[in-house]
Each structure stands twice: as C-alpha cells, then as structure tokens.
Design an enzyme around this catalytic site. Structure first.
Site, PDB file in Angstrom:
ATOM      1  N   GLN A 279      -5.648 -28.090  12.233  1.00 35.05           N
ATOM      2  CA  GLN A 279      -4.538 -28.744  12.926  1.00 35.05           C
ATOM      3  C   GLN A 279      -4.156 -30.055  12.237  1.00 35.05           C
ATOM      4  OE1 GLN A 279      -3.257 -27.001  15.332  1.00 35.05           O
ATOM      5  NE2 GLN A 279      -1.655 -28.398  16.063  1.00 35.05           N
TER       6      GLN A 279
ATOM      7  N   GLU B 230     -26.604 -12.655  14.703  1.00 38.06           N
ATOM      8  CA  GLU B 230     -27.972 -13.038  15.095  1.00 38.06           C
ATOM      9  C   GLU B 230     -28.103 -13.183  16.609  1.00 38.06           C
ATOM     10  OE1 GLU B 230     -29.334 -12.477  12.552  1.00 38.06           O
ATOM     11  OE2 GLU B 230     -29.135 -13.867  10.893  1.00 38.06           O
TER      12      GLU B 230
END
Length: 381
Positions: A337, A364
């Site tokens: 941004q 994971e």
C-alpha cells in the site's frame, strides 16, 4: 543468549554469514527464479557448503548441530532474499533431522551423508488429499511382507515432489489413529513411485510442489525410522521446528518489505514533498516495525524453548508460528500500500513477497490448527 534478549557472538556470526550468502547468491536472482519458475538447485547446494544442509543434524552425524534459534536466524536471513528458497531448505532440514534423531544406525549411515551435502534432497510427506489438518487420518498404507513393506497411497502438496531424491513418509502400518502410523524413508527411484503434474500456485514458484504417488512400492524394513507406531510422534516433533522456520521465513520477508517501503517513501514525492514526510506514512511504518519486532521476540523465545525441550515448547511454537505468519502477511500488504500502484507491479519485489508469504498461514499446520493446539493446552492447566 548471553543476556536476556541478546544474541550471542556466535549467533550474530551465524546470522551475518547467512545474510552475506543471501545478498550474494539469492537476492539478485530471486525475482527471475519466480518469473521463470526456476528451481535454484545450484544455489541450494551452495548453501549446503556452509552447513545449511544439516543445520540441526548432530555433529556426530556430520551436521553442524545448531539449536532452533540459530536455525531461525538462518531461515530469516535467507527469506530476506527469497522466502521460497529458505522454506525449501527448512523442509529438507526437518527431514534430515528426523532421520538423525529417530533413525537407526543403518538408515542414518545410508542417507545422512548425502543429505548433509544436499547431493540428496529430502521432502517431508504427511499431508494427503483427504487428510490435511486431520493428519492422523492419513490412509497411505504400508503392509509388512518379510523384510520389506508394500506401500500404497498418495501424498498431497509435497514441496520438492518430483525433484527431491528422498521422501520421509508417514504411512499407516496399524490401526486407525495416530498410534498406527510409522515413518519410512522412500527413494524417488524405487519402482512404483511416481509424481503428479507440478502444481500451478499463487506463489512459491521457485519451489516445485506435486503429488507423490506410491503404487505397490517395496521399501526395506531397514528404511523405517524408529519403531512401528512412532511415526506420528516423530512427525509432530518435526513440525515444532518446521513451524518456527516458516515463521522465521515470514519475518525475513516482512523485514525486506519494511526496508523497501522505508526506502521508497523517501524517494517518492507527492504534493511537493516525499511521502515519508507525511504523518500517515510514518504511522504506517511504525506499526509495521512494532508488529515485526513483537513477532520476532515471540519466535526467538519459542525457538529457545524448542532447543531446551521445554514442556510448553509445542504451545509456544504454535503461538510463534501464528503470530509471525499473520504479522508477516500484514506487514507485506501494508508495504504494498505504501508503494501504491507500483507495489502491484513485478518491477518491484513487494508483490512477490505478498504472494510467497500468504501460504505460510497454511503450511506446517494452518493457523486455525495453531489456535486449537494453544487452546487445548490452556484448558489442560
């Protein structure tokens, strides 16, 4: 750590070595790897020359025998250049560690020398098409016949699938549930091993991902890691470290994007002044830095607990993984941004990190599973 919250001289030296390797061998090339979907085998092998193929494999087995904090420092440093490459090396290390920690003398002697030099590269095979978060429901079977197992089943989303040489695989040798799961080392060239087409992914383009398929694969009993029924326990122990490493990869990517955003904000002018002079920009950068340091502090603490085999290591590993991966994604999104429309372009590295870090909240163990682990631990108190 010599003092609370202070890295030792040795840890700083390890961090510096990894940072210098990254600056020379990873950062200048990572964008092209992503663009061309290139797997940088030569670069990964070069990392092994620094010991990064056996980071926490014991010195007795030929590794460099470091702790989980030192491993996190290495992963964080390499992810500054390319989170994908760093995570690939992390997964290889998890597989090598499992063989070293739980394997017998024969299986260690057969595979660890090649794994440490990364002449052999390893994948970790747990997830299946029908069992992701519910890993204990895996169906890949291994039927004992004399001096070998006959393995049938499919593993899904396997990093290095089709490229790697060794597959540390969780299989069902007994009844349903975690106690019926064992661990086998399966070689790429064993008859009956095949691979699905490379997955077409949002990110992680420099690391191949594919199904691994086993059809009546004969695997010697000598390739079993540990005893029958212990595989799920080994898999979960491996994930404690894997979660730290994937969190560290998020930290490294977030640090890179924060640094890029700071640099860009000083160079980009609007309304007659650098955007760094606007209070809004300063507040955004400040919040990014705060979130990064908070996540880093928790991850380093969790790494120390895993190295020390602390009773609450699994809870802290889950907490650190969740915070680091969510903070990492958020920091990169805010960096994009700051860049505005330019951040959306491939001329700048931000969009690549935005894509690569998003999957860390799934890998994971999803972050929803991390909250399950934490919540159950709290309720046991």
């Amino acid at each position: 750590m010599t003092d609370q919250f202070q890295l030792t001289d040795d840890q700083l030296a390890i961090q510096d070595m990894a940072q210098r390797f990254t600056a020379d061998a990873i950062t200048p090339f990572a964008a092209q790897w992503d663009e061309d979907h290139t797997f940088p085998r030569d670069t990964i092998t070069a990392a092994a020359e620094l010991g990064f193929g056996g980071i926490y494999v014991s010195e007795a087995s030929g590794g460099i025998g470091l702790g989980r904090l030192e491993a996190a420092l290495i992963m964080e440093a390499m992810a500054y250049g390319c989170p994908t490459t760093s995570a690939f090396i992390s997964i290889h290390n998890m597989a090598a560690w499992m063989i070293d920690t739980y394997g017998g003398a024969e299986v260690k002697a057969r595979y660890l020398p090649g794994l440490i030099t990364m002449d052999l590269m390893a994948s970790y095979c747990l997830t299946e098409p029908g069992s992701g978060s519910d890993a204990a429901a895996l169906r890949t079977s291994a039927r004992l016949e004399g001096d070998h197992y006959v393995v049938n089943g499919t593993k899904q989303f396997i990093s290095g699938g089709g490229v790697n040489d060794i597959y540390v695989t969780m299989v069902r040798t007994g009844a349903d549930g975690p106690k019926g799961i064992s661990c086998l080392v399966i070689e790429k060239d064993m008859p009956g091993v095949s691979f699905g087409a490379p997955e077409r992914k949002l990110g992680w383009n420099a690391s191949p991902t594919a199904q691994v398929v086993f059809e009546n694969v004969k695997v010697p009993v000598a390739n079993r890691v540990g005893a029958e029924g212990d595989g799920f326990r080994f898999a979960m122990a491996g994930l404690d470290g894997g979660r730290l490493n994937i969190g560290a990869c998020s930290l490294g990517g977030a640090q890179r994007c924060l640094d890029e955003a700071i640099k860009y904000s000083k160079e980009r002018s609007q309304f007659g002044q650098p955007i760094a002079d606007f209070q809004n920009t300063q507040f955004v950068l400040a919040d990014m830095a705060i979130d990064l340091e908070a996540a880093r502090a928790l991850l380093y603490l969790a790494a120390a607990k895993v190295s020390a085999n602390a009773p609450d290591k699994t809870k802290f590993s889950a907490m650190a993984k969740k915070l680091s991966t969510e903070s990492g994604s958020s920091i990169v999104d805010r960096a994009l941004q700051v860049f505005g429309g330019y951040g959306y372009l491939k001329d700048y590295p931000i969009e690549r990190f935005w894509r690569d870090l998003r999957v860390h909240r799934i890998l994971e163990g999803t972050n929803e599973v991390m909250k399950m682990i934490i919540g159950r631990d709290l309720l046991r108190q």
